[in-house]
Write an enzyme that holds these catalytic residues in place. Sequence first.
Site, mmCIF file in Angstrom:
data_model
loop_
_atom_site.group_PDB
_atom_site.id
_atom_site.type_symbol
_atom_site.label_atom_id
_atom_site.label_comp_id
_atom_site.label_asym_id
_atom_site.label_seq_id
_atom_site.Cartn_x
_atom_site.Cartn_y
_atom_site.Cartn_z
ATOM 1 N N LYS A 76 6.318 49.460 6.239
ATOM 2 C CA LYS A 76 5.557 49.581 4.770
ATOM 3 C C LYS A 76 5.617 47.885 4.437
ATOM 4 O O LYS A 76 4.673 47.240 4.684
ATOM 5 C CB LYS A 76 6.316 50.498 4.013
ATOM 6 N N SER A 128 8.425 58.992 -2.021
ATOM 7 C CA SER A 128 7.288 58.643 -1.525
ATOM 8 C C SER A 128 5.953 59.315 -2.402
ATOM 9 O O SER A 128 4.764 58.845 -2.086
ATOM 10 C CB SER A 128 7.068 59.026 -0.142
ATOM 11 N N HIS A 186 10.443 52.968 0.849
ATOM 12 C CA HIS A 186 9.475 52.375 -0.210
ATOM 13 C C HIS A 186 9.921 51.393 -1.336
ATOM 14 O O HIS A 186 9.296 51.061 -2.176
ATOM 15 C CB HIS A 186 8.630 53.645 -0.814
#
Length: 389
Positions: free
Chosen positions: A238, A179, A207
Amino acid sequence: MNELLEMKEKLNLLKERSLYRNLKVISSEQTSSAVVDGNIKLMLCSNSYLDMSSDKRVKDFVKEIIYTYGTGAGGSRLTTGSYNLHSKLEEILAEMKHTEAALVFNTGYMANVGVISAICDEDYIIFSDELNHASIIDGCRLSKAKTIIYRHNDMVDLEKKLKENTYKKGLIVTDGVFSMDGDIANLPEIIKLSKKYRVLTMVDDAHGTGVLGRHGRGTAEYHGVEGLIDIYMGTLSKAIGSEGGFVCGSRVMIEYLKNSARSFIFSTALSPATIAASLKALEILRVDNRKISDLQENIKYFCHLLNQMGIEVSSESAIIPIIMGDENKALSAAEELLKEGIFVSAIRYPTVEKGKARLRITIMASHSKEELKFAAEKIAAVVSKCEIV
């Protein structure tokens, strides 16, 4: 009170070391631009990589669901909070990650904490990458297992530690996309080592989901190893543009987690509206991967621009770090960019090591080429004023 004075002293110390954090208030949609503290800023720090949260199709569907189901879940999933929408989302996630079943948690943090502490007992050794997310670290701490840290993405060091340690059961756990650095875990080699040393594998693909792979299925698709990870965790907050975490794996494991993961058992369920946003976003991505290809093109374009301007960067994920070194330099650069109309996060200790403070730039599918060019020019100008360590 002495306690409050001590807190005040600690806060003052954080300010002196450029480690104090405050909140920036957003009062608009979080798309490629947003109103930040009352002014429009170009967003280069959002994790909403595909800009799904502002997609009209998603918002319209959420409206429909609110009028059908209301605004709250009413209880935990094991009491009154489990809706047909939750089950449908879990079916889609399992299919997406090529596993038998899935389970939705309230956040990615709660997923990691719940899964690791539920599965790993005193018979386990956990082999954890040194740059894993805080939620993985806390999950390891809450479990009864011994945790051994291996050097970041270093497969030689991982195998050395697998060889050196005796265990009844083991787990290798890693971020898929890290991240803060944006680099990608070596899943093919991790899978080989897990088979060789008979340990489980767990990947946090928060991610990577929606970002990597032709269809955005994540780090496993990127590496061509779909269906080969034992525990596949991800988030909906996300690239999917909603909220929540999830874990995918065997049907037996998912049933076990429903009955043993405390962060699942004792949390009120995500609201129907939140689940609806995830459902619609995943439905769109299943039939149309243009947002994914736009994001991947924007990442390449922005890295190219910065390299042309003398800022050496390289990333295949949506996370592009510029290492500043000194905490004050990183904070000053972020503040200067905010004045120039660009919102970029200054990441400092303890999120990253001391002396490795950085600007953490994130790219969205909705950024225009003009916006990215403007941002690259401003970032290059601001960074050039600082001596990069």
